[in-house]
Design a protein around this motif. Structure first.
Motif, PDB file in Angstrom:
ATOM      1  N   GLN A 105     -80.369  -0.563  -3.762  1.00 53.62           N
ATOM      2  CA  GLN A 105     -81.401  -1.342  -3.094  1.00 53.62           C
ATOM      3  C   GLN A 105     -82.782  -1.047  -3.677  1.00 53.62           C
ATOM      4  OE1 GLN A 105     -80.574  -3.502  -0.539  1.00 53.62           O
ATOM      5  NE2 GLN A 105     -82.669  -4.255  -0.579  1.00 53.62           N
ATOM      6  N   LEU A 106     -83.568  -2.097  -3.932  1.00 54.85           N
ATOM      7  CA  LEU A 106     -84.929  -1.948  -4.429  1.00 54.85           C
ATOM      8  C   LEU A 106     -85.905  -2.709  -3.541  1.00 54.85           C
ATOM      9  CD1 LEU A 106     -82.967  -2.160  -7.188  1.00 54.85           C
ATOM     10  CD2 LEU A 106     -85.180  -1.738  -8.239  1.00 54.85           C
ATOM     11  N   ALA A 107     -87.191  -2.360  -3.665  1.00 54.37           N
ATOM     12  CA  ALA A 107     -88.233  -3.074  -2.922  1.00 54.37           C
ATOM     13  C   ALA A 107     -88.801  -4.224  -3.736  1.00 54.37           C
ATOM     14  CB  ALA A 107     -89.356  -2.108  -2.530  1.00 54.37           C
ATOM     15  N   SER A 108     -88.726  -4.137  -5.067  1.00 55.66           N
ATOM     16  CA  SER A 108     -89.243  -5.181  -5.936  1.00 55.66           C
ATOM     17  C   SER A 108     -88.414  -5.189  -7.222  1.00 55.66           C
ATOM     18  CB  SER A 108     -90.729  -4.948  -6.240  1.00 55.66           C
ATOM     19  OG  SER A 108     -91.292  -6.071  -6.885  1.00 55.66           O
ATOM     20  N   THR A 111     -80.128  -8.559  -8.584  1.00 54.97           N
ATOM     21  CA  THR A 111     -80.546  -7.322  -7.930  1.00 54.97           C
ATOM     22  C   THR A 111     -80.620  -7.471  -6.423  1.00 54.97           C
ATOM     23  OG1 THR A 111     -82.262  -5.602  -7.880  1.00 54.97           O
ATOM     24  CG2 THR A 111     -83.008  -7.865  -8.203  1.00 54.97           C
ATOM     25  N   PRO A 112     -80.212  -6.447  -5.669  1.00 56.61           N
ATOM     26  CA  PRO A 112     -80.389  -6.479  -4.221  1.00 56.61           C
ATOM     27  C   PRO A 112     -81.872  -6.394  -3.850  1.00 56.61           C
ATOM     28  CG  PRO A 112     -78.731  -4.856  -4.853  1.00 56.61           C
ATOM     29  CD  PRO A 112     -79.452  -5.263  -6.104  1.00 56.61           C
ATOM     30  N   LEU A 113     -82.280  -7.231  -2.913  1.00 55.69           N
ATOM     31  CA  LEU A 113     -83.629  -7.198  -2.333  1.00 55.69           C
ATOM     32  C   LEU A 113     -83.515  -7.607  -0.870  1.00 55.69           C
ATOM     33  CD1 LEU A 113     -85.975  -8.967  -4.948  1.00 55.69           C
ATOM     34  CD2 LEU A 113     -86.084  -6.563  -4.267  1.00 55.69           C
ATOM     35  N   ALA A 114     -84.073  -6.824   0.028  1.00 47.99           N
ATOM     36  CA  ALA A 114     -84.194  -7.216   1.436  1.00 47.99           C
ATOM     37  C   ALA A 114     -82.879  -7.720   2.031  1.00 47.99           C
ATOM     38  CB  ALA A 114     -85.272  -8.291   1.586  1.00 47.99           C
ATOM     39  N   ASP A 149     -80.995 -20.485   5.418  1.00 47.78           N
ATOM     40  CA  ASP A 149     -80.079 -19.508   4.850  1.00 47.78           C
ATOM     41  C   ASP A 149     -80.717 -18.867   3.614  1.00 47.78           C
ATOM     42  OD1 ASP A 149     -79.716 -21.240   2.658  1.00 47.78           O
ATOM     43  OD2 ASP A 149     -77.962 -22.170   3.576  1.00 47.78           O
ATOM     44  N   ARG A 150     -80.051 -17.864   3.081  1.00 51.68           N
ATOM     45  CA  ARG A 150     -80.622 -17.079   1.986  1.00 51.68           C
ATOM     46  C   ARG A 150     -80.913 -17.910   0.737  1.00 51.68           C
ATOM     47  NH1 ARG A 150     -77.865 -13.196   4.746  1.00 51.68           N
ATOM     48  NH2 ARG A 150     -78.729 -11.070   4.718  1.00 51.68           N
ATOM     49  N   GLN A 151     -80.102 -18.916   0.478  1.00 51.10           N
ATOM     50  CA  GLN A 151     -80.251 -19.677  -0.756  1.00 51.10           C
ATOM     51  C   GLN A 151     -81.531 -20.509  -0.812  1.00 51.10           C
ATOM     52  OE1 GLN A 151     -76.118 -21.046  -0.114  1.00 51.10           O
ATOM     53  NE2 GLN A 151     -75.909 -20.886  -2.336  1.00 51.10           N
ATOM     54  N   ARG A 152     -82.206 -20.670   0.322  1.00 50.56           N
ATOM     55  CA  ARG A 152     -83.492 -21.377   0.308  1.00 50.56           C
ATOM     56  C   ARG A 152     -84.646 -20.466  -0.105  1.00 50.56           C
ATOM     57  NH1 ARG A 152     -84.334 -24.521   5.838  1.00 50.56           N
ATOM     58  NH2 ARG A 152     -86.394 -24.831   4.848  1.00 50.56           N
ATOM     59  N   TYR A 153     -84.367 -19.180  -0.199  1.00 51.06           N
ATOM     60  CA  TYR A 153     -85.397 -18.217  -0.592  1.00 51.06           C
ATOM     61  C   TYR A 153     -85.252 -17.885  -2.080  1.00 51.06           C
ATOM     62  CZ  TYR A 153     -85.830 -17.299   4.451  1.00 51.06           C
ATOM     63  OH  TYR A 153     -86.012 -17.418   5.812  1.00 51.06           O
ATOM     64  N   GLY A 154     -86.332 -17.391  -2.664  1.00 53.55           N
ATOM     65  CA  GLY A 154     -86.277 -16.966  -4.051  1.00 53.55           C
ATOM     66  C   GLY A 154     -87.362 -15.955  -4.354  1.00 53.55           C
ATOM     67  N   VAL A 155     -87.393 -15.523  -5.608  1.00 56.82           N
ATOM     68  CA  VAL A 155     -88.350 -14.511  -6.071  1.00 56.82           C
ATOM     69  C   VAL A 155     -88.938 -14.959  -7.399  1.00 56.82           C
ATOM     70  CG1 VAL A 155     -88.579 -12.143  -6.954  1.00 56.82           C
ATOM     71  CG2 VAL A 155     -87.269 -12.575  -4.870  1.00 56.82           C
ATOM     72  N   THR A 156     -90.223 -14.749  -7.561  1.00 57.96           N
ATOM     73  CA  THR A 156     -90.905 -14.989  -8.830  1.00 57.96           C
ATOM     74  C   THR A 156     -91.619 -13.710  -9.246  1.00 57.96           C
ATOM     75  OG1 THR A 156     -91.259 -17.329  -8.318  1.00 57.96           O
ATOM     76  CG2 THR A 156     -92.655 -16.364 -10.030  1.00 57.96           C
ATOM     77  N   VAL A 157     -91.465 -13.328 -10.499  1.00 55.43           N
ATOM     78  CA  VAL A 157     -92.184 -12.180 -11.053  1.00 55.43           C
ATOM     79  C   VAL A 157     -93.023 -12.670 -12.222  1.00 55.43           C
ATOM     80  CG1 VAL A 157     -92.001  -9.881 -12.084  1.00 55.43           C
ATOM     81  CG2 VAL A 157     -90.299 -10.634 -10.404  1.00 55.43           C
ATOM     82  N   GLY A 158     -94.331 -12.411 -12.143  1.00 51.65           N
ATOM     83  CA  GLY A 158     -95.244 -12.752 -13.220  1.00 51.65           C
ATOM     84  C   GLY A 158     -95.916 -11.504 -13.753  1.00 51.65           C
ATOM     85  N   SER A 204     -95.904  -4.748  -5.885  1.00 54.02           N
ATOM     86  CA  SER A 204     -95.678  -5.649  -6.997  1.00 54.02           C
ATOM     87  C   SER A 204     -96.929  -5.969  -7.791  1.00 54.02           C
ATOM     88  CB  SER A 204     -95.085  -6.970  -6.476  1.00 54.02           C
ATOM     89  OG  SER A 204     -95.999  -7.622  -5.613  1.00 54.02           O
ATOM     90  N   GLU A 205     -98.096  -5.660  -7.264  1.00 58.27           N
ATOM     91  CA  GLU A 205     -99.315  -5.957  -8.020  1.00 58.27           C
ATOM     92  C   GLU A 205     -99.468  -4.973  -9.159  1.00 58.27           C
ATOM     93  OE1 GLU A 205    -102.784  -6.196  -5.685  1.00 58.27           O
ATOM     94  OE2 GLU A 205    -102.033  -7.799  -4.385  1.00 58.27           O
ATOM     95  N   ARG A 206     -99.765  -5.504 -10.329  1.00 60.27           N
ATOM     96  CA  ARG A 206     -99.943  -4.657 -11.506  1.00 60.27           C
ATOM     97  C   ARG A 206    -101.218  -3.836 -11.350  1.00 60.27           C
ATOM     98  NH1 ARG A 206     -98.291  -5.606 -17.544  1.00 60.27           N
ATOM     99  NH2 ARG A 206     -96.496  -6.229 -16.329  1.00 60.27           N
TER     100      ARG A 206
END
Length: 333
Positions: A193-196, A213-216, A297-306, A328-330
């Motif tokens: 499990q990770l936070a980001s 990756t597992p998240l939340a 449901d979960r599939q409506r959610y997503g993650v973006t990393v910039g 997550s902020e650099r």
């Protein structure tokens, strides 16, 4: 008698139990996305990767092991090794620090990787080595790398893999930093499990690579665009894993759910939204959103990393519902 040298009766039991496990995995639908993994689960003997494990008893955890002088315990050990359930494999001061994941969840994650011949895969969290063996069976030892921070875990994983006839690269190190000397990768799969999503993973991937990756309490499947960008949705399934060690972040505080109706408190989908937005939304705000959007449901959610930030979102990465991922902020120093 070692776990790798079973008597004839136990060996026959292991073979039949493995076949039964494969039937259960098939029945779960976990391999529907890629039936090519059936051969790996049929061939790789899980019992070699769990020479002992812990079962919860009235006096806490009790060890079940293949070296027991009691034949009934040895038989119980073999049967338990092929149950479709996670197995506690390592405890420290009574706390679970490593486990062998539920095989049907492992199958679903492997199928979701959509591997191709020749793909190079990095696994974050070596565990017992069982998942790395499945990957090695499908892709070949040279294309598989598994990493874990705990040298005891990597040492035992390496021994288990060798006993089963597999020799992928087993690296001792901080999984959040990836394994740059083995890059580039076509797939990264985390079993902790990770936070980001660590940016090091994205930088070590080829364009078009997939990170799972597992998240939340969910599983995010991100496609890598370039060394600084990745984006993708969550899979439909819930997922609970031991946290990744080595990340310096405070433990989350207990969330007060006063004012949230009981049916939401008991809903796995609401708990998922709560975990995903916990640093941004109060529970009552999360509940209002959850109700308004039809209990998504979960599939409506997503993650973006910039390059500068990473965030989770509902329906649209640039839409009104978005939440920064913890840490997550650099930072610039």
């Amino acid at each position: 008698m070692g776990a790798h040298a079973l008597g004839n009766d136990l060996e026959a039991l292991a073979v039949s139990a493995r076949a039964r496990l494969l039937r259960r995995i098939d029945a779960s639908g976990a391999l529907a996305g890629d039936p090519g993994w059936r051969a790996a689960f049929a061939a790789v003997p899980r019992h070699l990767f769990v020479p002992y494990y812990y079962v919860s008893g009235s006096a806490g955890y009790e060890r079940c092991w293949g070296e027991s002088p009691d034949p009934r315990i040895r038989e119980r050990w073999v049967r338990g090794a092929y149950e479709d359930t996670p197995l506690a494999t390592r405890l420290r001061d009574g706390e679970l620090i490593s486990s062998s994941s539920q095989p049907s969840l492992m199958a679903l994650m492997l199928a979701a990787l959509r591997v191709r011949p020749g793909d190079r895969v990095l696994e974050i969290g070596a565990g017992t080595g069982y998942n790395a063996a499945l990957l090695s069976y499908r892709l070949g030892d040279a294309n598989v790398t598994t990493v874990d921070m705990d040298p005891e875990i990597t040492e035992s994983a390496r021994a288990h893999l060798a006993a089963a006839g597999y020799r992928p690269a087993v690296v001792t190190g901080d999984g959040a930093r990836g394994v740059p000397e083995r890059a580039p990768f076509d797939r990264i799969v985390a079993t902790c499990q990770l936070a980001s999503v660590p940016r090091a993973w994205i930088a070590q991937c080829r364009p078009g690579a997939l990170i799972l990756t597992p998240l939340a309490t969910g599983l995010a499947a991100l496609t890598v665009r370039d060394p600084e960008h990745a984006e993708g949705p969550f899979l439909h399934t819930p997922a609970y894993f031991v946290p990744l060690r080595g990340e310096s972040r405070p433990e989350p505080e207990t969330v007060a759910l006063g004012g949230v109706p009981h049916r939401a408190r008991e809903s796995d989908l609401f708990r998922f939204l709560l975990a995903l937005s916990r640093d941004t939304l109060e529970p009552q705000e999360a509940y209002a959103l959850w109700e308004r959007e039809g209990m998504p449901d979960r599939q409506r959610y997503g993650v973006t990393v910039g390059p500068e930030r990473a965030w989770a979102w509902l329906d649209d990465p640039e839409g009104p519902y978005a939440w920064p991922l913890p840490g997550s902020e650099r930072r610039t120093f």
